[in-house]
Write a protein that holds these residues in place. Sequence first.
Motif, PDB file in Angstrom:
ATOM      1  N   PRO A 148       0.836  -1.217   0.000  1.00 50.02           N
ATOM      2  CA  PRO A 148       0.000   0.000   0.000  1.00 50.02           C
ATOM      3  C   PRO A 148       0.860   1.252   0.000  1.00 50.02           C
ATOM      4  CG  PRO A 148       0.011  -1.024   2.164  1.00 50.02           C
ATOM      5  CD  PRO A 148       0.697  -1.996   1.241  1.00 50.02           C
ATOM      6  N   LYS A 149       0.383   2.238  -0.760  1.00 49.40           N
ATOM      7  CA  LYS A 149       1.113   3.492  -0.848  1.00 49.40           C
ATOM      8  C   LYS A 149       0.872   4.324   0.410  1.00 49.40           C
ATOM      9  CE  LYS A 149       0.916   3.798  -5.884  1.00 49.40           C
ATOM     10  NZ  LYS A 149       0.498   4.622  -7.052  1.00 49.40           N
ATOM     11  N   ARG A 150       1.922   4.817   0.906  1.00 57.59           N
ATOM     12  CA  ARG A 150       1.805   5.667   2.091  1.00 57.59           C
ATOM     13  C   ARG A 150       1.324   7.057   1.686  1.00 57.59           C
ATOM     14  NH1 ARG A 150       7.391   4.361   5.490  1.00 57.59           N
ATOM     15  NH2 ARG A 150       6.976   2.114   5.789  1.00 57.59           N
ATOM     16  N   PRO A 151       0.399   7.610   2.441  1.00 56.39           N
ATOM     17  CA  PRO A 151      -0.061   8.965   2.108  1.00 56.39           C
ATOM     18  C   PRO A 151       1.069   9.967   2.249  1.00 56.39           C
ATOM     19  CG  PRO A 151      -0.887   8.292   4.262  1.00 56.39           C
ATOM     20  CD  PRO A 151      -0.265   7.065   3.649  1.00 56.39           C
ATOM     21  N   ARG A 152       1.051  10.885   1.307  1.00 57.08           N
ATOM     22  CA  ARG A 152       2.095  11.912   1.325  1.00 57.08           C
ATOM     23  C   ARG A 152       1.901  12.823   2.535  1.00 57.08           C
ATOM     24  NH1 ARG A 152       2.934  15.281  -4.049  1.00 57.08           N
ATOM     25  NH2 ARG A 152       3.455  13.129  -4.723  1.00 57.08           N
ATOM     26  N   ALA A 153       2.944  12.993   3.223  1.00 55.25           N
ATOM     27  CA  ALA A 153       2.879  13.823   4.426  1.00 55.25           C
ATOM     28  C   ALA A 153       2.634  15.275   4.044  1.00 55.25           C
ATOM     29  CB  ALA A 153       4.175  13.695   5.230  1.00 55.25           C
ATOM     30  N   ALA A 154       1.762  15.927   4.793  1.00 57.48           N
ATOM     31  CA  ALA A 154       1.469  17.326   4.530  1.00 57.48           C
ATOM     32  C   ALA A 154       2.690  18.177   4.804  1.00 57.48           C
ATOM     33  CB  ALA A 154       0.292  17.795   5.398  1.00 57.48           C
TER      34      ALA A 154
END
Length: 215
Positions: free
Chosen positions: A39-45
């Motif tokens: 799973p792709k990790r969400p891009r950190a804000a």
Amino acid sequence: MTQTSPETAHGEAPTGTGMLPTDDAALSEASAPQRSDPPKRPRAARRIPTSDSVLEGAVERAREAILEGAAEARVGRHVSAVIEGERLVTHRFEAFVPGYGGWQWYATVARVARSKEVTICEVGLLPSDAALLAPEWLPWSERVRPEDSQEDDAPSADDAPSADAAPSADAASSAGRPGDDAPTDNADPVADTAGAGIDEAADTRSDGAEDPDAE
């Protein structure tokens, strides 16, 4: 006479012509374990910096932008500098504008990365916590009062005609209209009298009598 091979007699499937060949590749894919992508990790804000010394120090630049559209007497002291985002700061000043009690001037400034040149984004007025604001808007159905919807069909005492009321326009016109006995011609009595006097004077001069006062 049909001959039966030993393999057929023992129940094994023949491998000769007339039978569908097995797909070894399909069987191997079906039996192989399925691989799933991680799973792709969400891009950190992107983290907003807590301070920007270049923009926070651009107080005079923000004041100059406000003075381009407001009189100097209506711009007060600097109130605050709030970071709105990355390389984005809003400066607030006191506002002395009639009808805007408690409001503040604001000027939003920004800059490009690795640059110290300040750019003005927006200028205007904003209410503060103690600002004078208009009441909350309500629809007409909630603003109407019970007495506003009542219909008053009964005539009031002010609507009754009084005895001293002036005659109507129709009555006045009928009163001034000549009756059957009045003369129908529009002769002017004053003009007729003046004409008679002129005729009498002409008759007197024709008799030859001289009036010493005639001159």
